[in-house]
Design a protein around this motif. Structure first.
Motif, PDB file in Angstrom:
ATOM      1  N   PHE A   1      -0.703   3.466  -9.192  1.00  0.00           N
ATOM      2  CA  PHE A   1       0.719   3.304  -9.472  1.00  0.00           C
ATOM      3  C   PHE A   1       0.951   3.097 -10.966  1.00  0.00           C
ATOM      4  O   PHE A   1       0.084   2.576 -11.683  1.00  0.00           O
ATOM      5  CB  PHE A   1       1.288   2.112  -8.713  1.00  0.00           C
ATOM      6  N   GLN A   2       2.134   3.478 -11.425  1.00  0.00           N
ATOM      7  CA  GLN A   2       2.511   3.268 -12.816  1.00  0.00           C
ATOM      8  C   GLN A   2       2.368   1.797 -13.211  1.00  0.00           C
ATOM      9  O   GLN A   2       1.871   1.480 -14.302  1.00  0.00           O
ATOM     10  CB  GLN A   2       3.953   3.720 -13.036  1.00  0.00           C
ATOM     11  N   SER A   3       2.779   0.895 -12.336  1.00  0.00           N
ATOM     12  CA  SER A   3       2.726  -0.531 -12.652  1.00  0.00           C
ATOM     13  C   SER A   3       1.294  -1.009 -12.889  1.00  0.00           C
ATOM     14  O   SER A   3       1.051  -1.870 -13.742  1.00  0.00           O
ATOM     15  CB  SER A   3       3.371  -1.340 -11.528  1.00  0.00           C
ATOM     16  N   ALA A   4       0.328  -0.443 -12.152  1.00  0.00           N
ATOM     17  CA  ALA A   4      -1.067  -0.846 -12.330  1.00  0.00           C
ATOM     18  C   ALA A   4      -1.574  -0.421 -13.699  1.00  0.00           C
ATOM     19  O   ALA A   4      -2.256  -1.191 -14.397  1.00  0.00           O
ATOM     20  CB  ALA A   4      -1.929  -0.239 -11.227  1.00  0.00           C
TER      21      ALA A   4
ATOM     22  N   HIS B   1       0.365   0.181 -16.339  1.00  0.00           N
ATOM     23  CA  HIS B   1       1.132  -0.597 -17.313  1.00  0.00           C
ATOM     24  C   HIS B   1       0.482  -1.958 -17.547  1.00  0.00           C
ATOM     25  O   HIS B   1       0.260  -2.380 -18.693  1.00  0.00           O
ATOM     26  CB  HIS B   1       2.571  -0.777 -16.826  1.00  0.00           C
ATOM     27  N   ASP B   2       0.163  -2.645 -16.461  1.00  0.00           N
ATOM     28  CA  ASP B   2      -0.406  -3.990 -16.591  1.00  0.00           C
ATOM     29  C   ASP B   2      -1.782  -3.951 -17.246  1.00  0.00           C
ATOM     30  O   ASP B   2      -2.120  -4.820 -18.060  1.00  0.00           O
ATOM     31  CB  ASP B   2      -0.486  -4.664 -15.219  1.00  0.00           C
TER      32      ASP B   2
ATOM     33  N   ARG C   1      -1.411  -3.167 -20.959  1.00  0.00           N
ATOM     34  CA  ARG C   1      -0.903  -4.353 -21.650  1.00  0.00           C
ATOM     35  C   ARG C   1      -2.010  -5.357 -21.894  1.00  0.00           C
ATOM     36  O   ARG C   1      -2.116  -5.936 -22.988  1.00  0.00           O
ATOM     37  CB  ARG C   1       0.230  -4.973 -20.835  1.00  0.00           C
TER      38      ARG C   1
ATOM     39  N   GLN D   1       6.656   3.663 -20.777  1.00  0.00           N
ATOM     40  CA  GLN D   1       7.270   2.354 -20.567  1.00  0.00           C
ATOM     41  C   GLN D   1       6.876   1.379 -21.675  1.00  0.00           C
ATOM     42  O   GLN D   1       7.725   0.648 -22.206  1.00  0.00           O
ATOM     43  CB  GLN D   1       6.862   1.795 -19.201  1.00  0.00           C
TER      44      GLN D   1
ATOM     45  N   ALA E   1       3.433   5.056 -17.552  1.00  0.00           N
ATOM     46  CA  ALA E   1       3.135   3.693 -18.013  1.00  0.00           C
ATOM     47  C   ALA E   1       3.118   3.635 -19.536  1.00  0.00           C
ATOM     48  O   ALA E   1       3.610   2.669 -20.147  1.00  0.00           O
ATOM     49  CB  ALA E   1       1.793   3.239 -17.445  1.00  0.00           C
TER      50      ALA E   1
ATOM     51  N   SER F   1       1.246   8.906 -13.463  1.00  0.00           N
ATOM     52  CA  SER F   1       1.464   7.456 -13.485  1.00  0.00           C
ATOM     53  C   SER F   1       1.047   6.861 -14.829  1.00  0.00           C
ATOM     54  O   SER F   1       1.731   5.991 -15.375  1.00  0.00           O
ATOM     55  CB  SER F   1       0.674   6.783 -12.351  1.00  0.00           C
TER      56      SER F   1
END
Length: 298
Positions: free
Chosen positions: A77-80, A82-83, A86, A117, A114, A110
């Motif tokens: 996922f994109q959120s994975a 992204h985190d 970061r 973002q 990310a 994804s």
């Protein structure tokens, strides 16, 4: 200290952390030695979600698949991404993300999203790069190792990216599957090959061409199939390292290793576990053979 012509010392170059999805067949210890963070893809077995882990940590997933009624996979996922990006940035490293082929999975998209973002959150554009490997499994392993050699050898993030994108079409991976149900449903097989696929004891030989599946041959019987896979290896790669990936319990993988030893005695062979996610895409019992950039290739 080099002279930059400005009268000042050059800025200290930031370290580079490689980020990759879990289709790369490396162990936890190998990932640590390569400075590589592996982000899990997921697979679902009868509605239960499982994270794909480092090689050797996925237990007997093929047995789990055999007893299941509903199987599916999830891209990272994109959120994975992204985190994870970061976390890497906050530690002071730049990010070189290398994903499995965008034509096989949504994982590349994804990672790109990310990155966008994070750029919107103020991260400098030069600090994150995402590379579509055009490959997976053993081919992705080769790319990660090349990336680390480039960075360790002094290449900037931009230089390493350019070289990875230049050489990704020169390395290769060939594979075959015991059943073509998954590929047939995906629409990736041409009409002629769909017809051949239904015949008893016929195996389709396929390669990844710029990240997409292209069929190259049809073989009759396991012996002829592993020989056809070995013949895909170009002359300049026949004395180097070759990676055989087994997708679950595969007698074909052992037969392929033996065939490489016979046909290419100067090559070095490593056998790897292809992992549960790609195994679900291809089918348990599939096998692949990957090679690095051939010697002398430009």
């Amino acid at each position: 200290m080099s002279d930059t012509g400005t009268g000042r010392a050059p800025a200290t170059r930031r370290p580079v952390t490689i980020v990759c999805d879990s289709s790369v067949p490396i162990t936890r210890a190998e990932a640590a030695s390569l400075g590589c963070v592996v982000v899990s893809m997921h697979y679902l077995v009868d509605g239960v979600r499982h994270a794909e882990r480092y090689e050797g940590e996925n237990e007997e997933y093929d047995a789990l698949f055999r007893n299941a009624k509903i199987l599916s996979t999830e891209a990272v996922f994109q959120s994975a991404f992204h985190d994870e990006f970061r976390r890497v940035l906050d530690r002071g490293s730049d990010v070189l993300c290398i994903t499995m082929s965008s034509r096989l999975s949504g994982t590349y998209r994804s990672a790109v999203d990310a990155r966008k973002q994070l750029l919107g959150e103020g991260v400098a554009v030069e600090r994150i790069v995402v590379v579509d490997s055009w490959t997976t499994s053993g081919g992705l392993d080769f790319m990660v190792r090349r990336a680390r050699r480039l960075v360790t050898g002094g290449a900037t993030l931009g230089e390493a990216t350019a070289e990875l994108e230049r050489t990704r079409a020169l390395q290769g991976i060939a594979f075959t599957v015991p059943r073509l149900d998954v590929l047939r449903r995906s629409g990736r097989l041409g009409a002629m090959r769909r017809a051949v696929a239904g015949k008893l004891d016929r195996y389709l030989i396929m390669v990844l061409d710029k990240g997409g599946i292209r069929d190259t041959d049809v073989a009759h019987g396991m012996g002829a199939t592993v020989r056809a896979l070995v013949r895909q290896v170009p002359e300049g790669a026949r004395k180097g390292l070759l990676v055989v990936s087994s997708y679950g319990d595969s007698a074909a993988a052992d037969a392929l290793v033996d065939c490489v030893h016979r046909m290419l005695p100067k090559a070095t062979v490593e056998k790897r576990d292809g992992g549960p996610v790609v195994s679900l895409h291809l089918g348990v019992g599939s096998v692949s053979l990957a090679w690095d950039v051939p010697e002398g290739a430009k």
